[in-house]
Design a protein around this motif. Structure first.
Motif, mmCIF file in Angstrom:
data_model
loop_
_atom_site.group_PDB
_atom_site.id
_atom_site.type_symbol
_atom_site.label_atom_id
_atom_site.label_comp_id
_atom_site.label_asym_id
_atom_site.label_seq_id
_atom_site.Cartn_x
_atom_site.Cartn_y
_atom_site.Cartn_z
ATOM 1 N N ALA A 3 2.042 9.155 -12.239
ATOM 2 C CA ALA A 3 2.154 8.003 -12.843
ATOM 3 C C ALA A 3 2.663 6.692 -11.770
ATOM 4 O O ALA A 3 2.017 5.589 -11.999
ATOM 5 N N ASP A 4 3.651 7.405 -10.971
ATOM 6 C CA ASP A 4 4.189 6.190 -10.126
ATOM 7 C C ASP A 4 3.211 5.896 -9.111
ATOM 8 O O ASP A 4 3.143 4.586 -8.736
ATOM 9 N N LYS A 5 2.455 6.700 -8.826
ATOM 10 C CA LYS A 5 1.055 6.508 -7.863
ATOM 11 C C LYS A 5 0.038 5.637 -8.472
ATOM 12 O O LYS A 5 -0.200 4.795 -7.950
ATOM 13 N N VAL A 6 -0.271 5.765 -9.656
ATOM 14 C CA VAL A 6 -1.129 4.993 -10.299
ATOM 15 C C VAL A 6 -0.489 3.680 -10.552
ATOM 16 O O VAL A 6 -1.250 2.414 -10.310
ATOM 17 N N ARG A 7 0.752 3.427 -10.845
ATOM 18 C CA ARG A 7 1.223 2.315 -10.971
ATOM 19 C C ARG A 7 1.337 1.648 -9.806
ATOM 20 O O ARG A 7 1.217 0.325 -9.763
ATOM 21 N N ALA A 8 1.533 2.297 -8.657
ATOM 22 C CA ALA A 8 1.741 1.603 -7.459
ATOM 23 C C ALA A 8 0.068 1.099 -7.048
ATOM 24 O O ALA A 8 0.157 -0.183 -6.476
ATOM 25 N N LEU A 9 -0.805 1.717 -7.332
ATOM 26 C CA LEU A 9 -2.074 1.244 -7.030
ATOM 27 C C LEU A 9 -2.354 0.018 -7.724
ATOM 28 O O LEU A 9 -3.053 -0.879 -7.194
ATOM 29 N N ILE A 10 -1.978 0.047 -9.036
ATOM 30 C CA ILE A 10 -2.102 -1.113 -10.010
ATOM 31 C C ILE A 10 -1.456 -2.328 -9.285
ATOM 32 O O ILE A 10 -1.953 -3.637 -9.135
ATOM 33 N N GLN A 11 -0.049 -2.041 -9.060
ATOM 34 C CA GLN A 11 0.729 -3.302 -8.482
ATOM 35 C C GLN A 11 0.317 -3.514 -6.982
ATOM 36 O O GLN A 11 0.551 -4.948 -7.110
ATOM 37 N N GLN A 12 -0.243 -2.949 -6.329
ATOM 38 C CA GLN A 12 -0.727 -3.418 -5.181
ATOM 39 C C GLN A 12 -1.839 -4.223 -5.211
ATOM 40 O O GLN A 12 -2.654 -4.560 -4.149
ATOM 41 N N GLY A 13 -2.429 -4.211 -6.266
ATOM 42 C CA GLY A 13 -3.980 -5.034 -6.451
ATOM 43 C C GLY A 13 -5.244 -4.173 -6.481
ATOM 44 O O GLY A 13 -6.292 -4.776 -6.542
ATOM 45 N N ASP A 14 -5.142 -2.713 -6.531
ATOM 46 C CA ASP A 14 -6.262 -2.074 -6.461
ATOM 47 C C ASP A 14 -6.984 -2.197 -7.944
ATOM 48 O O ASP A 14 -8.294 -2.157 -7.815
ATOM 49 N N TYR A 15 -6.219 -2.410 -8.839
ATOM 50 C CA TYR A 15 -6.875 -2.441 -10.256
ATOM 51 C C TYR A 15 -6.207 -3.690 -10.921
ATOM 52 O O TYR A 15 -4.874 -3.807 -10.825
ATOM 53 N N LYS A 16 -6.936 -4.464 -11.358
ATOM 54 C CA LYS A 16 -6.422 -5.935 -11.933
ATOM 55 C C LYS A 16 -6.280 -5.666 -13.550
ATOM 56 O O LYS A 16 -6.750 -4.769 -13.951
ATOM 57 N N GLU A 17 -5.530 -6.531 -14.092
ATOM 58 C CA GLU A 17 -5.388 -6.672 -15.640
ATOM 59 C C GLU A 17 -6.691 -6.626 -16.316
ATOM 60 O O GLU A 17 -7.267 -7.433 -15.771
ATOM 61 N N GLY A 18 -6.826 -5.680 -17.301
ATOM 62 C CA GLY A 18 -8.135 -5.670 -17.965
ATOM 63 C C GLY A 18 -9.117 -4.846 -17.273
ATOM 64 O O GLY A 18 -10.345 -4.558 -17.921
ATOM 65 N N SER A 19 -8.918 -4.327 -16.086
ATOM 66 C CA SER A 19 -10.047 -3.783 -15.343
ATOM 67 C C SER A 19 -10.200 -2.280 -15.794
ATOM 68 O O SER A 19 -8.890 -1.554 -16.341
ATOM 69 N N ARG A 20 -11.023 -1.433 -15.860
ATOM 70 C CA ARG A 20 -11.137 0.023 -16.032
ATOM 71 C C ARG A 20 -10.806 0.744 -14.906
ATOM 72 O O ARG A 20 -11.202 0.414 -13.676
ATOM 73 N N LEU A 21 -9.936 1.553 -15.148
ATOM 74 C CA LEU A 21 -9.751 2.777 -13.931
ATOM 75 C C LEU A 21 -10.850 3.616 -13.790
ATOM 76 O O LEU A 21 -11.754 3.782 -14.521
#
Length: 155
Positions: A19-37
């Motif tokens: 979860a930490d790793k996925v959260r970090a990917l989101i926070q570093q901009g790999d996935y934007k708000e509303g985007s699908r993983l």
């Protein structure tokens, strides 16, 4: 490929590390708000973890409000995931345990609400569900929002 199973922090469970790793990917901009993983299979392969472990991590992220899991559609990033928060508390052995407890409690609360609801309460539930229905994508359920809003209604 990252091998999270060899992490050095013995106090953190594997699902928390994922979860930490996925959260970090989101926070570093790999996935934007509303985007699908990416699909579960692809994301598990990218992180070098098993699908069941990834599933637990995604449930933990959903519980904290960072992602929304939409059955049959995928996992979507929520705005809360973009905030930089301190490490979330542990959810015990597995977030699945928390979900089981939540399911048992919510079921009992819904039965009690149905038995004791007045016409005024039902009108309140309709009012509570309108904002969710207006902001959610087509086909999304607003049941959690409606139930939570009803619980907060003044008596």
């Amino acid at each position: 490929m990252t091998d999270l199973s060899k992490a050095t922090d013995p106090t953190r469970r594997l699902y928390q590390l994922i979860a930490d790793k996925v959260r970090a990917l989101i926070q570093q901009g790999d996935y934007k708000e509303g985007s699908r993983l990416p699909p579960e299979r692809d994301l598990a392969q990218q992180l070098g973890v098993s699908r069941p472990s990834l599933r637990e991590a995604l449930i933990a992220l959903e519980i904290e409000g960072s992602v929304e899991i939409r059955m049959g559609s995928g996992v979507y990033v929520c705005s809360r995931a973009l905030r930089r928060n301190p490490m979330p508390p542990s959810m015990g052995e597995s977030p699945a345990e928390l979900m089981q407890a939540r399911g048992a409690l919510e079921g009992a609360v819904i039965v009690l609400a149905c038995v004791n609801a007045t016409p005024k309460d039902w009108r309140g539930s309709q009012r509570a569900s309108r904002p969710c229905a207006q902001t959610s994508p087509p086909g999304a359920t607003c049941w959690n929002t409606t139930v939570n809003s009803m619980c907060a209604l003044p008596r």
